[in-house]
Design a protein around this motif. Structure first.
Motif, short mmCIF file in Angstrom:
data_model
loop_
_atom_site.label_atom_id
_atom_site.label_comp_id
_atom_site.label_asym_id
_atom_site.label_seq_id
_atom_site.Cartn_x
_atom_site.Cartn_y
_atom_site.Cartn_z
N GLU A 90 -14.43 -1.87 -13.19
CA GLU A 90 -15.52 -2.07 -14.51
C GLU A 90 -13.79 -1.20 -15.71
O GLU A 90 -13.38 -2.82 -16.82
N GLY A 91 -13.15 -0.27 -15.73
CA GLY A 91 -12.59 0.35 -16.08
C GLY A 91 -11.16 -0.68 -16.80
O GLY A 91 -10.69 -0.60 -17.56
N TYR A 92 -10.90 -0.76 -15.54
CA TYR A 92 -9.62 -2.10 -15.25
C TYR A 92 -9.08 -3.09 -15.56
O TYR A 92 -8.29 -3.66 -15.26
N LYS A 93 -10.64 -4.01 -15.41
CA LYS A 93 -10.60 -5.67 -15.51
C LYS A 93 -9.64 -5.63 -16.46
O LYS A 93 -10.58 -5.24 -17.47
N ASP A 94 -8.76 -6.58 -16.90
CA ASP A 94 -8.25 -7.27 -17.86
C ASP A 94 -7.26 -6.23 -18.38
O ASP A 94 -6.73 -6.57 -19.41
N ILE A 95 -7.53 -5.09 -17.51
CA ILE A 95 -6.01 -4.12 -17.68
C ILE A 95 -4.65 -4.94 -17.47
O ILE A 95 -4.21 -5.40 -16.60
N ASP A 96 -3.74 -4.75 -18.62
CA ASP A 96 -2.53 -5.60 -18.54
C ASP A 96 -2.10 -4.66 -18.27
O ASP A 96 -1.50 -3.93 -17.52
N ARG A 97 -0.89 -5.27 -16.85
CA ARG A 97 0.03 -4.93 -15.74
C ARG A 97 -0.64 -4.57 -14.75
O ARG A 97 0.19 -3.21 -13.35
N ILE A 98 -2.01 -4.23 -14.27
CA ILE A 98 -2.62 -3.70 -12.78
C ILE A 98 -3.41 -4.67 -12.67
O ILE A 98 -4.18 -5.74 -13.37
N LYS A 99 -3.25 -4.23 -11.33
CA LYS A 99 -4.38 -5.43 -10.36
C LYS A 99 -5.57 -4.45 -9.64
O LYS A 99 -4.34 -2.92 -9.57
N THR A 101 -16.81 -9.01 -13.25
CA THR A 101 -15.66 -10.10 -13.54
C THR A 101 -15.12 -9.30 -13.80
O THR A 101 -14.07 -8.17 -13.42
N GLY A 102 -13.56 -10.32 -14.25
CA GLY A 102 -12.29 -9.94 -14.33
C GLY A 102 -10.89 -11.07 -13.71
O GLY A 102 -11.40 -10.84 -11.97
N ASP A 103 -10.05 -11.31 -14.06
CA ASP A 103 -8.80 -12.14 -13.61
C ASP A 103 -7.99 -11.02 -12.56
O ASP A 103 -7.94 -12.46 -11.54
N ASN A 104 -8.28 -9.84 -12.95
CA ASN A 104 -6.77 -8.56 -11.66
C ASN A 104 -7.94 -8.33 -11.18
O ASN A 104 -7.24 -7.08 -10.10
N VAL A 105 -8.79 -8.12 -10.17
CA VAL A 105 -9.71 -7.79 -9.63
C VAL A 105 -10.36 -8.16 -8.29
O VAL A 105 -10.64 -9.72 -8.18
#
Length: 495
Positions: A153-162, A184-188
């Motif tokens: 939840e904290g890192y979802k959709d944060i730029d430059r992070i998967k 949800t989130g494209d980077n998880v």
């Protein structure tokens, strides 16, 4: 403020941004600050009049000296905003006699991990810039239930992070599993493993220590980092809980400034309770720490005997976030008490034999500040029922373990020795609704999700907003692998 590894007698130094980006030290050790900043009585007085975000910014700025105070304050105000923590972060609730519950679970995933994992991604994003890092960060997480969802939840959709989370397929509650599987989130990415939490945690640590993996990830444009409490950026925000609780006790007239309080923490990986110890070393008036364990009482045995032995039966309990036999952050306490050389030796013994025994002077220093107690399944259930029936307080299974252990500790004190004791409440009772419902003397529903509604009806309490409608969300992640296949899964994700 610089940092060093718990296993490095040469004391190679790293900045706060570097250790937050790296997560784990190159030698496999954990990062600790080279000095502990002070917290004066005058500063505590000033913090009593501040909001939680300001308290957090003031404390964190003492440890993250390569961040500006303005940066940290902006991140704290964003992380602990009303939208994420309705009613405010970390409220302190008087429960019974001298016992106060520090409710750390009012955030977006209904678990205490939110308190650190809402701000940690912001600190990591800044760290990438401050260290001149051109690669993206890959966050690897091993979870016993709550860290995974809070990190996602904290890192979802944060730029430059998967981010990729591993959890034991049969070692988390139905609610916890659904929270992660529907993220949800494209980077998880989420992956279950066949095994227990220690298998997942060991697998993540092996990946961090594998030079070939680092090279392959580098080729793909990634640098590894961690959201577990092995990362200082995750642990440091936890120091604030205890400062805030102390301020709230003073503000309520339950403590005079300078008087001590006790602290009881339901403990798995030893990060939360160690953060409290850092607060004490800073100067916060904490008298003693009660380390509360469930049936997996390895820490209780260690604090009573000085021997840490994970060669024992592993129990699946109703408090799964504490079903841990390798408490990683204990290494930080060992370093403070024994120094880097002996700590490295203890950790090598643990790796080779599964056990170690600390020297007498080390145990003496540790037990001057820590006591270990545990509550089995029967005691946990009885505590849930007792506190609801007599105090109208509904506790989750982990908080109940801590309440039981706090009572055991208080029973050893005379009336003159009693102090307010702050018990960390680490999750909403609705995260473990089926077990809490059954502990109240009810028949457990066949569907664990139905237990949320049943518990609400039976107790007259509300289901917290992060858990409403959980069963209707789309399941995205269903993969289950062996622990040995974790490196391949990581590389596949990074393709």
């Amino acid at each position: 403020m610089m940092y060093q590894s718990t296993r490095d007698p040469a004391h190679k130094k790293y900045s706060a941004a570097e250790v937050i980006k790296m997560g784990l030290a190159p030698d496999g050790g954990l990062f600790i600050p080279e000095t502990i900043p002070t917290l004066t009585e005058e500063e505590i007085t000033a913090l009593c009049g501040e909001s939680y975000p300001v308290r957090a910014a003031k404390i964190l700025s003492k440890f993250l000296s390569d961040y500006t105070y303005e940066e940290i304050l902006a991140d704290c105000e964003a992380a602990y905003a009303e939208t994420s923590f309705p009613g405010g972060a970390a409220p302190l609730v008087h429960v019974r006699d001298n016992i106060y519950s520090l409710e750390l679970w009012h955030g977006p995933t209904a678990a205490f991990k939110d308190m650190a994992l809402q701000i940690m991604p912001r600190l990591l994003s800044r760290a990438l810039v401050k260290t001149g890092e051109t690669r993206d960060a890959l966050i690897l997480v091993a979870t016993s239930g709550d860290t995974g969802k809070a990190a996602l939840e904290g890192y979802k959709d944060i730029d430059r992070i998967k981010i990729m989370v591993f959890y034991p397929v049969d070692g988390v509650s139905r609610v916890q599993k659904l929270q992660m599987a529907t993220q949800t989130g494209d980077n998880v990415n989420v992956c279950a493993i066949r095994g227990n939490f220690d298998d997942a945690q060991t697998g993540v640590k092996k990946i961090f220590g594998d030079a070939d993996m680092a090279a392959q990830l580098n080729e793909r444009g990634f640098v590894l980092s961690s959201a577990n409490s092995i990362n200082w950026g995750r642990l440091a925000p936890q120091i604030v809980y205890y400062v805030s609780a102390y301020c709230d006790l003073v503000n309520a007239g339950n403590l005079a400034l300078g008087e001590t309080m006790d602290v009881c923490v339901p403990t798995g990986n030893f990060g939360n309770i160690f953060a409290g110890y850092i607060a004490k070393l800073m100067g916060l008036p904490i008298r003693h720490f009660v380390c509360a364990s469930n049936k997996n009482n390895i820490l209780t045995d260690f604090l009573r005997t000085g021997t840490y032995d994970r060669n024992r039966a592993f129990h699946l309990t109703m408090s799964p976030s504490m079903d841990i036999l390798i408490s990683s952050n204990l290494e930080r306490l060992l370093c403070f008490s024994a120094g880097e050389e002996r700590t490295a030796s203890y950790m090598e013994q643990l790796k080779m034999t599964g056990a170690y025994t600390v020297d007498a002077d080390v145990l003496s220093e540790i037990t001057a500040n820590f006591s270990g107690y545990f509550a089995d399944e029967q005691a946990t259930a009885a505590t849930i029922k007792s506190y609801f029936e007599h105090d109208h307080y509904l506790a989750d299974t982990h908080t109940a373990v801590a309440l039981s252990c706090a009572e055991q500790y208080l029973s050893t004190l005379s009336a003159e020795e009693l102090r307010p004791i702050v018990v960390d409440s680490t999750a909403s009772p609705y995260k473990f609704a089926a077990d809490v419902y059954e502990s109240l003397g009810k028949s457990q529903p066949a569907d664990p999700l139905a237990a949320l509604d049943e518990l609400s009806i039976a107790t007259g309490t509300e289901i917290p907003y992060p858990l409403c409608g959980l069963g209707e969300r789309t399941v995205r992640f269903t993969t289950v692998i062996d622990a040995d296949d974790m490196p391949a899964a990581v590389l596949d994700y990074c393709n």
